[in-house]
Write a protein that holds these residues in place. Structure first.
Motif, PDB file in Angstrom:
ATOM      1  N   TRP A 108      -6.724  -5.583  -4.251  1.00 40.66           N
ATOM      2  CA  TRP A 108      -6.631  -4.244  -3.671  1.00 40.66           C
ATOM      3  C   TRP A 108      -8.027  -3.763  -3.298  1.00 40.66           C
ATOM      4  O   TRP A 108      -8.985  -3.969  -4.048  1.00 40.66           O
ATOM      5  N   VAL A 109      -8.120  -3.119  -2.148  1.00 40.45           N
ATOM      6  CA  VAL A 109      -9.398  -2.605  -1.661  1.00 40.45           C
ATOM      7  C   VAL A 109      -9.212  -1.142  -1.280  1.00 40.45           C
ATOM      8  O   VAL A 109      -8.282  -0.812  -0.524  1.00 40.45           O
ATOM      9  N   ALA A 110     -10.051  -0.262  -1.830  1.00 36.96           N
ATOM     10  CA  ALA A 110      -9.988   1.172  -1.515  1.00 36.96           C
ATOM     11  C   ALA A 110     -10.838   1.424  -0.280  1.00 36.96           C
ATOM     12  O   ALA A 110     -12.075   1.431  -0.345  1.00 36.96           O
TER      13      ALA A 110
ATOM     14  N   GLY B 153       5.393 -10.665   4.988  1.00 36.02           N
ATOM     15  CA  GLY B 153       6.630 -10.717   4.225  1.00 36.02           C
ATOM     16  C   GLY B 153       6.434 -10.494   2.746  1.00 36.02           C
ATOM     17  O   GLY B 153       7.369 -10.071   2.043  1.00 36.02           O
ATOM     18  N   ASN B 154       5.220 -10.757   2.249  1.00 29.98           N
ATOM     19  CA  ASN B 154       4.929 -10.506   0.835  1.00 29.98           C
ATOM     20  C   ASN B 154       4.264  -9.159   0.617  1.00 29.98           C
ATOM     21  O   ASN B 154       3.744  -8.895  -0.477  1.00 29.98           O
ATOM     22  N   GLY B 155       4.260  -8.319   1.644  1.00 32.81           N
ATOM     23  CA  GLY B 155       3.806  -6.942   1.482  1.00 32.81           C
ATOM     24  C   GLY B 155       2.333  -6.711   1.680  1.00 32.81           C
ATOM     25  O   GLY B 155       1.834  -5.610   1.390  1.00 32.81           O
ATOM     26  N   LEU B 156       1.601  -7.679   2.205  1.00 34.98           N
ATOM     27  CA  LEU B 156       0.150  -7.515   2.322  1.00 34.98           C
ATOM     28  C   LEU B 156      -0.230  -6.694   3.551  1.00 34.98           C
ATOM     29  O   LEU B 156       0.411  -6.755   4.591  1.00 34.98           O
TER      30      LEU B 156
ATOM     31  N   SER C 182       0.817  -1.221   0.000  1.00 36.27           N
ATOM     32  CA  SER C 182       0.000   0.000   0.000  1.00 36.27           C
ATOM     33  C   SER C 182       0.845   1.264   0.000  1.00 36.27           C
ATOM     34  O   SER C 182       0.354   2.345  -0.361  1.00 36.27           O
ATOM     35  N   ALA C 183       2.134   1.150   0.394  1.00 35.08           N
ATOM     36  CA  ALA C 183       3.029   2.313   0.344  1.00 35.08           C
ATOM     37  C   ALA C 183       3.229   2.802  -1.081  1.00 35.08           C
ATOM     38  O   ALA C 183       3.732   3.908  -1.302  1.00 35.08           O
ATOM     39  N   ARG C 184       2.815   2.029  -2.046  1.00 35.88           N
ATOM     40  CA  ARG C 184       2.878   2.448  -3.449  1.00 35.88           C
ATOM     41  C   ARG C 184       1.966   3.644  -3.718  1.00 35.88           C
ATOM     42  O   ARG C 184       2.160   4.381  -4.684  1.00 35.88           O
ATOM     43  N   ASN C 185       0.913   3.807  -2.880  1.00 35.38           N
ATOM     44  CA  ASN C 185      -0.016   4.935  -3.002  1.00 35.38           C
ATOM     45  C   ASN C 185      -0.648   5.017  -4.392  1.00 35.38           C
ATOM     46  O   ASN C 185      -0.556   6.028  -5.091  1.00 35.38           O
TER      47      ASN C 185
ATOM     48  N   PHE D  47      -5.458  -0.657  -0.201  1.00 32.69           N
ATOM     49  CA  PHE D  47      -4.735  -1.616   0.632  1.00 32.69           C
ATOM     50  C   PHE D  47      -4.643  -2.952  -0.105  1.00 32.69           C
ATOM     51  O   PHE D  47      -5.573  -3.356  -0.807  1.00 32.69           O
ATOM     52  N   ALA D  48      -3.519  -3.632   0.088  1.00 30.70           N
ATOM     53  CA  ALA D  48      -3.242  -4.877  -0.638  1.00 30.70           C
ATOM     54  C   ALA D  48      -3.541  -6.088   0.237  1.00 30.70           C
ATOM     55  O   ALA D  48      -3.136  -6.132   1.409  1.00 30.70           O
TER      56      ALA D  48
END
Length: 406
Positions: free
Chosen positions: A318-320, A172-175, A133-136, A146-147
């Protein structure tokens, strides 16, 4: 100690008559624990195991276990601990894969239980792991993409790892979030908040309503959904209790959806991990031609074990949402604010909706495709597209599905 032994001869004819059979037994007023052991020729058949108490469902372990223990203060993962109410209980046997020639099936019930219940490993927390989610990704005002992953299993059903170990893999996979969807049980629900807090990830309550004729995920703190009831009851009960039902991997081999329904549920697992093996996106996408085009589109890794060589978040949904609490995530899903990408990495192509527009990110050289099959080659890392008439997807030059948005 009281020991009761039941021996049955069961085969394919029995499975055709009833998917699930019950073996009754009595719990006395002084009984504080019970242990059940199932034995049969596992090379010849697959029989699922579960338990129903006098006051309701106490758990399910499918074909993953041959025994379970229920005590007042603890239970085998997949089963609900608590006082053993006196009266008639039943061992539940799911006749999943049965041979033509019947096999001997033995069920032994012991009160009190003799076996101990091992502690579940918490896993190694990784609080500093970067989140996708830091990808924005571009989002409507006040919302963040959010991932997460809407389909995963732990030792509370047929997964190989504890809830804590599963959470550590997802982090660890960024979720940012993970739905834990155990087969025909909600034994994990009371544990999710604590495990999630320990690992810094939102764990969503889910259950995979599982039958030989198809699977569906029910999301939310809605209590147990009875898989033995007709599928239309799953849809109405999940909605009436404030939850959401999604039909899982509807085209996947032995687990393809076969239940007749007059009204389809609100959500569809359009992208299941098994479709990563497809050369193109044709198989899952063709499903929309005969499905609700307004369905909420979800992706699921159906993670079970590291032996499968992929991680939770394969693919990423991804969920907004306003925040990453379970309530906010599920509210966003109810509202249909979802998108799916092949990978959680910052350079993975993504397609997200912002109002009436779609925005394709990391999209240079990808192909934009609508549900009718019309295609357009995209140029540039950020491309704004009209968003009416979906759903839509991004493909690679070789036809691989890269991203999906409603």
């Amino acid at each position: 100690m009281t020991t009761t032994r039941h021996t049955l001869r069961l085969g394919r004819d029995d499975a055709f008559e009833n998917d699930v059979i019950g073996i009754p037994f009595e719990i006395g007023a002084g009984d504080d624990s019970v242990e059940v052991t199932l034995s049969y020729d596992r090379d010849a058949a697959v029989i699922d195991l579960g338990c129903e108490g006098t006051d309701g469902w106490r758990g399910w372990s499918g074909g993953a276990r041959s025994s379970f223990v229920i005590r007042a203060d603890a239970a085998t993962p997949g089963y609900v601990p608590g006082p053993l109410e006196p009266g008639e209980w039943s061992v539940q046997l799911g006749l999943y894969k049965m041979p033509v020639e019947p096999v001997d099936v033995t069920v032994v019930i012991e009160t009190p239980a003799r076996s101990a219940i091992p502690d579940e490993p918490l896993g190694a927390p990784r609080p500093d792991a970067p989140r996708a989610s830091a990808r924005n990704l571009p989002a409507p005002a006040g919302l963040t993409w959010f991932a997460g992953d809407f389909h995963a299993h732990s030792t509370h059903s047929d997964g190989a790892q504890s809830l804590g170990e599963l959470a550590a893999l997802a982090v660890g996979n960024g979720l940012d979030f993970l739905a834990v969807t155990e087969h025909n049980t909600v034994s994990h629900h009371p544990l999710l908040d604590g495990v999630g807090a320990a690992h810094g990830i939102t764990l969503l309550p889910g259950q995979e309503v599982t039958t030989p004729h198809g699977h569906a995920n029910a999301f939310g703190e809605i209590g147990w959904i009875d898989f033995r009831e007709p599928a239309h009851r799953w849809v109405t009960e999940a909605a009436e209790r404030g939850g959401l039902l999604s039909i899982n991997h509807p085209l996947q081999g032995d687990w393809a959806w076969q239940h007749p329904l007059d009204a389809l549920p609100a959500a569809l697992e359009l992208w299941h991990v098994s479709w990563f093996l497809e050369a193109t996106a044709t198989a899952p996408w063709a499903l929309l031609a005969r499905w609700r085009r307004d369905a909420v589109l979800l992706g699921g890794s159906d993670y079970h074990s590291p032996e499968l060589k992929y991680l939770p978040g394969t693919p990423v949904t991804w969920v907004a949402a306003e925040e990453r609490s379970p309530e906010a995530i599920l509210d966003a899903v109810h509202a249909g604010r979802t998108a799916i990408t092949r990978l959680p990495t910052p350079d993975a192509p993504a397609l997200v909706r912002v109002g009436v527009e779609l925005i394709a990110m990391a999209a240079d050289g990808t192909v934009f495709c609508d549900v009718e099959g019309r295609r357009r080659l995209l140029h540039g890392d950020r491309v704004v597209l009209p968003g009416s008439g979906g759903p839509f997807r991004l493909e690679s030059a070789t036809g691989e599905c890269l991203a999906i948005s409603a």
